[in-house]
Design a protein around this motif. Structure first.
Motif, PDB file in Angstrom:
ATOM      1  N   VAL A 280       4.911  25.611  43.496  1.00 26.55           N
ATOM      2  CA  VAL A 280       5.638  24.476  42.927  1.00 26.55           C
ATOM      3  C   VAL A 280       6.443  23.755  44.002  1.00 26.55           C
ATOM      4  O   VAL A 280       6.529  22.516  44.025  1.00 26.55           O
ATOM      5  CB  VAL A 280       6.546  24.955  41.775  1.00 26.55           C
ATOM      6  CG1 VAL A 280       7.409  23.810  41.251  1.00 26.55           C
ATOM      7  CG2 VAL A 280       5.697  25.535  40.635  1.00 26.55           C
ATOM      8  N   GLY A 281       7.046  24.513  44.931  1.00 25.38           N
ATOM      9  CA  GLY A 281       7.799  23.876  46.009  1.00 25.38           C
ATOM     10  C   GLY A 281       6.917  23.032  46.912  1.00 25.38           C
ATOM     11  O   GLY A 281       7.313  21.932  47.335  1.00 25.38           O
ATOM     12  N   SER A 282       5.717  23.512  47.225  1.00 24.95           N
ATOM     13  CA  SER A 282       4.801  22.720  48.053  1.00 24.95           C
ATOM     14  C   SER A 282       4.396  21.426  47.362  1.00 24.95           C
ATOM     15  O   SER A 282       4.333  20.356  48.001  1.00 24.95           O
ATOM     16  CB  SER A 282       3.548  23.554  48.376  1.00 24.95           C
ATOM     17  OG  SER A 282       3.875  24.720  49.095  1.00 24.95           O
ATOM     18  N   LEU A 283       4.166  21.492  46.084  1.00 24.65           N
ATOM     19  CA  LEU A 283       3.794  20.284  45.349  1.00 24.65           C
ATOM     20  C   LEU A 283       4.982  19.315  45.235  1.00 24.65           C
ATOM     21  O   LEU A 283       4.800  18.096  45.269  1.00 24.65           O
ATOM     22  CB  LEU A 283       3.285  20.660  43.949  1.00 24.65           C
ATOM     23  CG  LEU A 283       1.993  21.498  43.906  1.00 24.65           C
ATOM     24  CD1 LEU A 283       1.662  21.899  42.480  1.00 24.65           C
ATOM     25  CD2 LEU A 283       0.823  20.738  44.517  1.00 24.65           C
ATOM     26  N   TRP A 284       6.174  19.844  45.130  1.00 20.25           N
ATOM     27  CA  TRP A 284       7.361  18.989  44.976  1.00 20.25           C
ATOM     28  C   TRP A 284       7.655  18.234  46.272  1.00 20.25           C
ATOM     29  O   TRP A 284       7.849  17.012  46.264  1.00 20.25           O
ATOM     30  CB  TRP A 284       8.556  19.842  44.561  1.00 20.25           C
ATOM     31  CG  TRP A 284       9.815  19.047  44.348  1.00 20.25           C
ATOM     32  CD1 TRP A 284      10.654  18.562  45.307  1.00 20.25           C
ATOM     33  CD2 TRP A 284      10.353  18.636  43.092  1.00 20.25           C
ATOM     34  NE1 TRP A 284      11.700  17.871  44.756  1.00 20.25           N
ATOM     35  CE2 TRP A 284      11.537  17.906  43.379  1.00 20.25           C
ATOM     36  CE3 TRP A 284       9.990  18.814  41.774  1.00 20.25           C
ATOM     37  CZ2 TRP A 284      12.347  17.378  42.380  1.00 20.25           C
ATOM     38  CZ3 TRP A 284      10.789  18.283  40.769  1.00 20.25           C
ATOM     39  CH2 TRP A 284      11.933  17.568  41.077  1.00 20.25           C
TER      40      TRP A 284
END
Length: 528
Positions: A280-284
């Motif tokens: 999720v952090g990479s996508l954010w």
């Protein structure tokens, strides 16, 4: 027993063998049957009923008969003797076999052979077995066409490989974590996400400025694919973490890492949490918040809704199909966020003017999962039932086939919609229809035969090949791709004119000096 007459107690041995009941045949001695064979007098055929001298005298008494019936005719009758002797040996062998076979239990006549009264001899077709012939043929046919379970998935194979490594080695830990992530399923999801990202209509696909175009940023694609893969790994690990007791009851899942004890629940929980946070952090940070929200939502739906719902209602398959349809929408939204003209918020990215392509791809993945899973679950339907999973394959087998056929047919209008909304060119309409027709054909067989006679296996492999082939065909037939390649090969103009659609070409005008004026994508320029 009289060896010359072959009689026992006033009744001939032949009658004793063939007219007594099957339960009495074990009282006949096989040695008596063999002795009867040696002492029986076999009547010879007509041609050798006389001695050779008598036959010659009868022939020589009549000259015409001597011409018609020569001695060679009678010499051929030796073959008749040998044939008859061979037939009698075969008959004797059958008699000995019947006489020495163990008797059928008394209750057999009241169950399988209950239709025949005790006072009548059993038919010859029932003397050899208690199973009726037509039932035996049906059983053999069913066994020949029985469906074998499908090959083990990648997680099971990786678990087997991990078990052969040292318990404290880093390779074992990595292999076990990879098995938790279901790599084959994760690869298909990443493929659909990348396909949707590449299908987004980009004005400068083949121009030299492609490498600097934000809409096709290689860094964005890396963040998108890696983040999606980590989200998939987290969801799959949570799925295994919530149901190891039930996975142990099924041949398809009993080889998973948690079931075999290759990793504990604490270690699996740490891996799932870490993969989810990184994904999720990479996508954010690498894509946009809308894509990150969809990735986190997919984890919640798969682990928190679909997994427990499998033991409650058959609607779990529809919930799982929604989870499978979100990744291509993530890829489309990622590309849309790079070329957004407004604020780039979720309403514009998900429900804007150009968002129809993402929803069509999501619908294609939603429909594809029903023929795939319904055929996959058919060979292990009894295992699902015994483990307590509410699957349509055993609760309503007929409906299971109808649902698979219905959604296989739905792939036709979805692929046609990609062409209608100018996502792909007209060639995709033809090539995708061929692949869709193949899956519909197998789904039709699956429905008509209710999974038997290899129909489940045929639909499963058709669905396995259908998804990647359609995705690749969509990228190959992207709107304007081949026109741009052809013009570049012919050395024609490489500016934005290559990517103007028909409406933009009609908007061309000339300035006051007679030079052409181009209007494309909100940009205007005049020729010198």
């Amino acid at each position: 027993m009289d060896s010359n007459t072959g009689q026992i107690g006033g009744m001939s041995l032949r009658a004793k063998v063939f007219r007594s009941r099957l339960s009495e045949t074990d009282q006949i001695c096989a040695r008596c049957l063999l002795r009867l064979k040696r002492t029986r007098t076999i009547r010879r055929p007509f041609s050798v009923s006389r001695s050779p001298n008598e036959a010659n005298e009868a022939i020589s008494a009549n000259s015409k008969l001597e011409k018609l019936l020569r001695k060679e005719y009678f010499s051929a009758n030796g073959s008749l003797d040998s044939s008859k002797a061979q037939w009698q040996r075969q008959t004797l062998s059958n008699q000995v076999t019947e006489a020495t076979r163990p008797a059928i239990p008394e209750d057999a006549s009241t169950t399988t052979l209950g239709a025949y009264p005790q006072s009548q001899p059993l038919p010859e077709t029932l003397n050899g077995s208690s199973e009726l012939p037509h039932r035996r043929r049906k059983r053999i046919k069913d066994e020949a066409s029985a469906e074998a379970p499908f090959p083990l998935d990648a997680s099971s194979r990786l678990s087997t490989l991990s078990s052969t490594m040292p318990a404290t080695s880093l390779r074992r830990l990595v292999t076990t974590c990879l098995a938790l992530s279901k790599p084959r399923l994760s690869f298909l999801i990443v493929l659909t996400t990348a396909t949707a990202y590449s299908l987004y209509p980009v004005p400068a696909l083949l121009l030299p400025s492609t490498t600097t175009s934000s809409s096709l940023s290689a860094l964005t694609l890396i963040f998108l694919t890696s983040g999606t893969a980590l989200c998939c790994a987290s969801a799959n690990a949570l799925n295994m973490l919530l149901e190891p007791k039930y996975d142990a009851q099924m041949s398809r899942t009993r080889n998973r890492p948690l079931v075999r004890g290759l990793i504990g629940k604490k270690g699996a929980s740490i891996f799932a949490a870490a993969a989810g946070a990184l994904g999720v952090g990479s996508l954010w940070f690498g894509v946009n918040p809308t894509v990150a929200f969809l990735g986190g939502l997919n984890i919640i739906l798969y682990a928190g809704v679909y997994t427990p719902m499998k033991r409650i209602s058959v609607l779990n398959t529809w919930a799982g199909a929604i989870v499978g349809g979100i990744p291509p929408l993530m890829g489309w939204t990622a590309a849309a966020g790079q070329s957004a003209t407004g604020s780039g918020e979720w309403r514009e990215l998900l429900f804007g003017e150009g968002s129809v392509g993402g929803w069509l791809l999501a619908g294609l993945l939603f429909a594809w999962q029903f023929p795939h899973f319904n055929s996959l679950s058919w060979p292990i339907r009894e295992e699902y039932k015994n483990a307590g999973y509410r699957m349509l394959v055993w609760t309503n087998a007929r409906m299971n086939g109808r649902v698979a056929l219905r959604y296989a047919i739905l792939c036709f209008p979805i692929c046609a919609g990609l062409w209608w909304f100018q996502i792909t060119d007209q060639g995709f309409l033809l090539t995708s229809s061929i692949v869709n027709a193949w899956m519909v054909k197998e789904a039709w067989r699956f429905w008509r035969k209710e999974g038997h006679k290899g129909s489940a296996r045929g639909l499963f492999w058709a669905s396995v090949w259908h998804l990647p082939v359609v995705m690749v065909l969509a990228m190959v037939h992207k709107k304007g791709l081949w026109e741009g390649i052809w013009k570049r090969l012919n050395g024609e103009s490489e500016d934005e004119d290559l990517w103007m659609d028909d409406e933009e070409v009609q908007n061309r005008a000339r300035d006051s000096e007679g030079h052409p004026l181009r209007v494309a994508r909100g940009l205007s320029s005049s020729g010198a």
